[in-house]
Design an enzyme around this catalytic site. Structure first.
Site, PDB file in Angstrom:
ATOM      1  N   ASP A  91       0.858  -1.186   0.000  1.00  0.00           N
ATOM      2  CA  ASP A  91       0.000   0.000   0.000  1.00  0.00           C
ATOM      3  C   ASP A  91       0.896   1.239   0.000  1.00  0.00           C
ATOM      4  O   ASP A  91       2.111   1.128   0.110  1.00  0.00           O
ATOM      5  CB  ASP A  91      -0.938   0.008   1.229  1.00  0.00           C
ATOM      6  CG  ASP A  91      -0.182  -0.259   2.519  1.00  0.00           C
ATOM      7  OD1 ASP A  91       0.990   0.168   2.625  1.00  0.00           O
ATOM      8  OD2 ASP A  91      -0.745  -0.877   3.429  1.00  0.00           O
ATOM      9  N   ASP A  93       1.639   4.998   1.674  1.00  0.00           N
ATOM     10  CA  ASP A  93       1.380   5.926   2.780  1.00  0.00           C
ATOM     11  C   ASP A  93       2.011   7.264   2.434  1.00  0.00           C
ATOM     12  O   ASP A  93       3.120   7.316   1.893  1.00  0.00           O
ATOM     13  CB  ASP A  93       1.989   5.381   4.076  1.00  0.00           C
ATOM     14  CG  ASP A  93       1.434   4.011   4.409  1.00  0.00           C
ATOM     15  OD1 ASP A  93       0.239   3.912   4.682  1.00  0.00           O
ATOM     16  OD2 ASP A  93       2.207   3.033   4.353  1.00  0.00           O
ATOM     17  N   ASP A 169       9.530   3.878  12.828  1.00  0.00           N
ATOM     18  CA  ASP A 169      10.116   2.759  13.566  1.00  0.00           C
ATOM     19  C   ASP A 169      11.539   2.420  13.096  1.00  0.00           C
ATOM     20  O   ASP A 169      12.500   2.608  13.831  1.00  0.00           O
ATOM     21  CB  ASP A 169       9.194   1.531  13.577  1.00  0.00           C
ATOM     22  CG  ASP A 169       8.608   1.173  12.222  1.00  0.00           C
ATOM     23  OD1 ASP A 169       8.984   1.802  11.222  1.00  0.00           O
ATOM     24  OD2 ASP A 169       7.780   0.245  12.169  1.00  0.00           O
TER      25      ASP A 169
HETATM   26  P1  ATP Z   1       3.730  -2.648   4.807  1.00  0.00           P
HETATM   27  O1  ATP Z   1       2.666  -1.671   4.365  1.00  0.00           O
HETATM   28  O2  ATP Z   1       4.449  -3.310   3.704  1.00  0.00           O
HETATM   29  O3  ATP Z   1       3.245  -3.569   5.843  1.00  0.00           O
HETATM   30  P2  ATP Z   1       4.917  -0.307   5.968  1.00  0.00           P
HETATM   31  O4  ATP Z   1       6.321  -0.007   6.380  1.00  0.00           O
HETATM   32  O5  ATP Z   1       4.327   0.585   4.924  1.00  0.00           O
HETATM   33  O6  ATP Z   1       4.883  -1.817   5.525  1.00  0.00           O
HETATM   34  P3  ATP Z   1       2.685   0.434   7.590  1.00  0.00           P
HETATM   35  O7  ATP Z   1       2.106  -0.300   8.737  1.00  0.00           O
HETATM   36  O8  ATP Z   1       1.884   0.591   6.354  1.00  0.00           O
HETATM   37  O9  ATP Z   1       4.054  -0.288   7.281  1.00  0.00           O
HETATM   38  O10 ATP Z   1       3.122   1.847   8.144  1.00  0.00           O
HETATM   39  C1  ATP Z   1       3.618   2.876   7.304  1.00  0.00           C
HETATM   40  C2  ATP Z   1       4.782   3.577   7.966  1.00  0.00           C
HETATM   41  O11 ATP Z   1       4.349   4.186   9.179  1.00  0.00           O
HETATM   42  C3  ATP Z   1       5.930   2.665   8.373  1.00  0.00           C
HETATM   43  O12 ATP Z   1       6.828   2.429   7.315  1.00  0.00           O
HETATM   44  C4  ATP Z   1       6.571   3.449   9.504  1.00  0.00           C
HETATM   45  O13 ATP Z   1       7.379   4.484   9.014  1.00  0.00           O
HETATM   46  C5  ATP Z   1       5.361   4.077  10.175  1.00  0.00           C
HETATM   47  N1  ATP Z   1       4.838   3.225  11.251  1.00  0.00           N
HETATM   48  C6  ATP Z   1       3.813   2.357  11.192  1.00  0.00           C
HETATM   49  N2  ATP Z   1       3.605   1.763  12.379  1.00  0.00           N
HETATM   50  C7  ATP Z   1       4.521   2.284  13.223  1.00  0.00           C
HETATM   51  C8  ATP Z   1       4.811   2.104  14.593  1.00  0.00           C
HETATM   52  N3  ATP Z   1       4.118   1.250  15.329  1.00  0.00           N
HETATM   53  N4  ATP Z   1       5.821   2.832  15.144  1.00  0.00           N
HETATM   54  C9  ATP Z   1       6.518   3.719  14.392  1.00  0.00           C
HETATM   55  N5  ATP Z   1       6.290   3.922  13.094  1.00  0.00           N
HETATM   56  C10 ATP Z   1       5.311   3.231  12.503  1.00  0.00           C
HETATM   57 MG    MG Z   2       2.355   0.555   4.227  1.00  0.00          MG
END
Ligand code: ATP
Ligand code: MG
Length: 473
Positions: A91, A93, A169
Site C-alpha cells: 500500500d 502511505d 520505527d
Molecule cells: P507494509 O505496508 O508493507 O506492511 P509499511 O512499512 O508501509 O509496511 P505500515 O504499517 O503501512 O508499514 O506503516 C507505514 C509507515 O508508518 C511505516 O513504514 C513506519 O514508518 C510508520 N509506522 C507504522 N507503524 C509504526 C509504529 N508502530 N511505530 C513507528 N512507526 C510506525
Molecule cells: Mg504501508
C-alpha cells in the site's frame, strides 16, 4: 482559512534552490546519527530508483493535489522502501504538513480515522491511501500521552518532516520521496541499511519498544518479509520486553496477525516469531501446543505446511480465508486439548468440538477473532470427522455444505502433513470431487457402497431419515 506557517516558505525556498544547494556542505550535508559519517539527506532523482511508474495512480493524485495546494507531500514507509528494493508495495502511505482538517477539505473521498494517531484515509474504490500529518516527538507535550510502562496512548503533536522522521520505527521505513522534486530524503541512514539488509530501530530501542510494543512484532514481520537481519541493538531488548505485548488490545493483535501470516511470508514470520520467542506472547496456546505435543515436529510441520500453502496463494493472487488460517494455527491446540480432555466414552467428534471451543477461547484472550470467523473456524473443524464417511446421504450433505471447499482443503492439508486417517480420506474424497456428477450420484445412494462407478439410471433417493447416520453426527 488555511494556516500559513514558516514551513511553507521554507518548502518553497527548497523547491527553487535545492538543485543549487544539493552539493553544498551543512545544512544539506548532515552527520549520520548512527555512525557519524557525513551523509547528504537529499538524494536527487537521478541517484535513486524510485520512479512514478512504480507508484499507484491514486497515490500520485493525492501527492500532486497536496503539493498544488501549497503543502509538503511525500511518499513514506513501505511504498518507498519496497520500490527501492524492486518489490511491489502493499500500500502507499503519504506524509504531509497539511493537518487532517486541511486534508479533508481537499478531498471529497476523505475519511478521518483514529484517536491514537489521527489520520486521513483517501478512498478510491478498494484502494485506500493513508495520509498522516508530520508529527513531532518530545515528551510533555499536550496531544502526546503515555501510560506507566511508557506506552504511547496518543501522538497528535504536529511538526516538520525532520520531526516526523524520528517517530518512524526502522531506518528503512523512514525514507521520504518528495513529490516537489522527486528526491528521496534520508535523514537516518535508511539507504545504507536497505543496501545492507539491516533492520535498525530509530532512537533508543528499549524506549521505542516501550512506547509501542507492537514494534517488536513489526521487527519480526519485516525481517521475514524482506529477509533482513535485526541489528543487534534492535534485537537485544526483545527477550526482556516481549511480555509487554500482553497490554496490547486484542483487536490490534488480530490486524498484526493478518499482516504476519496473510501477506505472502507467513512461514518466514512464524520462524522469526519463534526465533525471537515472541510467539509465546502473541499466540500463547499455539506456542504451548508446539512445545507440549508429543511429536512437536509434526505439529510444527502442520502449521508450516498451512502457511506455505497460504504464501503460495498470495503469490498466485488467489483469495484467502482467515478462518482457514486460524483453523490451521489452532489445530494442534485443539488436538492437544482433545487428548487432555476426559473422554468419558464420548464420540471423537464431540471431544473435538469441546477441544476446539477451548482452543478458540484461549486464543480470544490475546487475539480478537471476529465472531463470524470463530463460527467458520468451528465449522471447518466440525466437518473433519465427517470425511471418514464414504457412502450414503452423509456424503451428499457434506459435499453440498456451503463450507465444503474450505473443509476439504483442510482435509488435504492434514493429509499433506502426514495424518494417516486424513490421508486415506483424502484419497477417497479427491476421487469423489474429481468424478463426474453421475459417478458422484452413485455414491450418494445408500447402496452405492462407496464405489465411484457410473449408473445409467440414477436411483431414487430415499426420503430423509432412512439412510445411515453420517459418521460423527
Ligand atoms: P507494509 O505496508 O508493507 O506492511 P509499511 O512499512 O508501509 O509496511 P505500515 O504499517 O503501512 O508499514 O506503516 C507505514 C509507515 O508508518 C511505516 O513504514 C513506519 O514508518 C510508520 N509506522 C507504522 N507503524 C509504526 C509504529 N508502530 N511505530 C513507528 N512507526 C510506525
Ligand atoms: Mg504501508
Amino acid at each position: 482559512m488555511r494556516r500559513i506557517d514558516f514551513s511553507h516558505v521554507r518548502n518553497a525556498f527548497m523547491v527553487i534552490f535545492r538543485p543549487f544547494l544539493a552539493g553544498r556542505k551543512p545544512p544539506y550535508r548532515k552527520r549520520n546519527p548512527v555512525d557519524s559519517s557525513p551523509i547528504s539527506p537529499i538524494i536527487p532523482r537521478d541517484q535513486h530508483s524510485v520512479s512514478r511508474r512504480n507508484i499507484s495512480k491514486n497515490a500520485l493524485n493525492v501527492l500532486y493535489r497536496l503539493h498544488e495546494a501549497g503543502f509538503r507531500a511525500c511518499l513514506v514507509g513501505g511504498g518507498v522502501r519496497d520500490v527501492l528494493l524492486g518489490r511491489e508495495p502493499k500500500d502507499f502511505d503519504i506524509a504531509t504538513d497539511a493537518t487532517p482538517e486541511q486534508i479533508r477539505k481537499l478531498f471529497r473521498n476523505c475519511r478521518l480515522i483514529g484517536r491514537r494517531f489521527r489520520l486521513a484515509h483517501i478512498l478510491y474504490g478498494k484502494e485506500v491511501i493513508e495520509v498522516a500529518t508530520f508529527r513531532a516527538s518530545g515528551d510533555d507535550m499536550p496531544g502526546r500521552a503515555a501510560d506507566d510502562s511508557g506506552r504511547l496512548l496518543r501522538d497528535n503533536v504536529y511538526g516538520s518532516l525532520e520531526d516526523d522522521v524520528q517517530r518512524r520505527d526502522f531506518t528503512v521505513n523512514a525514507l521520504y520521496y518528495d513529490i516537489a522534486d522527486f528526491s528521496v530524503i534520508d535523514h537516518v541512514g535508511g539507504m545504507r541499511d536497505l543496501r545492507d539488509g539491516v533492520l535498525r530501530l530509530l532512537g533508543d530501542p528499549e524506549t521505542r519498544y516501550r512506547e509501542d510494543p507492537v514494534r517488536m512484532l513489526r521487527a519480526a514481520r519485516f525481517a521475514a518479509k524482506l529477509g533482513f537481519r535485526l541489528h543487534e541493538d534492535t534485537e537485544r531488548p526483545i527477550a526482556e520486553l516481549a511480555p509487554l505485548l500482553e497490554g496490547i488490545p486484542p483487536a490490534r493483535l488480530f490486524d498484526e496477525c493478518l499482516k504476519l501470516f496473510h501477506t505472502g511470508h507467513g512461514e518466514a514470520s512464524l520462524h522469526e516469531l519463534r526465533r525471537l520467542d515472541l510467539l509465546r506472547w502473541l499466540l500463547p496456546p499455539v506456542d504451548e501446543a508446539l512445545a507440549l505435543t508429543r511429536d512437536e515436529g509434526a505439529a510444527l510441520h502442520f502449521i508450516e505446511t498451512a502457511l506455505a500453502n497460504t504464501d503460495r496463494r498470495v503469490a498466485e493472487d488467489l483469495p484467502l480465508s482467515s478462518a482457514f488460517l486460524y483453523a490451521a494455527l489452532l489445530w494442534p491446540v485443539a488436538v492437544l486439548r482433545a487428548q487432555l480432555l476426559d473422554h468419558e466414552g464420548q464420540p471423537p467428534s464431540v471431544v473435538l468440538q469441546q477441544a476446539g471451543d477451548e482452543a478458540l477461547r484461549l486464543l480470544q484472550q490475546r487475539v480478537a477473532l471476529p465472531r463470524h470467523l470463530q463460527l467458520l473456524t468451528r465449522e471447518i473443524w466440525e466437518m473433519q470427522p465427517r470425511f471418514s464417511l464414504h457412502q450414503g446421504r452423509g456424503v451428499a450433505s457434506l459435499h453440498g455444505h456451503p463450507r465444503f471447499r474450505a473443509a476439504y482443503d483442510f482435509l488435504l492439508l492434514r493429509a499433506q502433513s502426514g495424518e494417516r486417517q486424513a490421508a486415506e480420506d483424502a484419497v477417497w474424497w479427491k476421487a469423489f470431487v474429481e468424478a463426474s456428477p453421475g459417478d458422484q450420484h452413485a455414491v450418494f445412494s445408500p447402496s452405492g457402497e462407496g464405489e465411484l462407478k457410473r449408473r445409467r439410471t440414477p436411483r431414487r433417493r430415499k426420503p430423509r431419515g432412512e439412510g445411515p447416520a453420517a459418521h460423527g453426527e
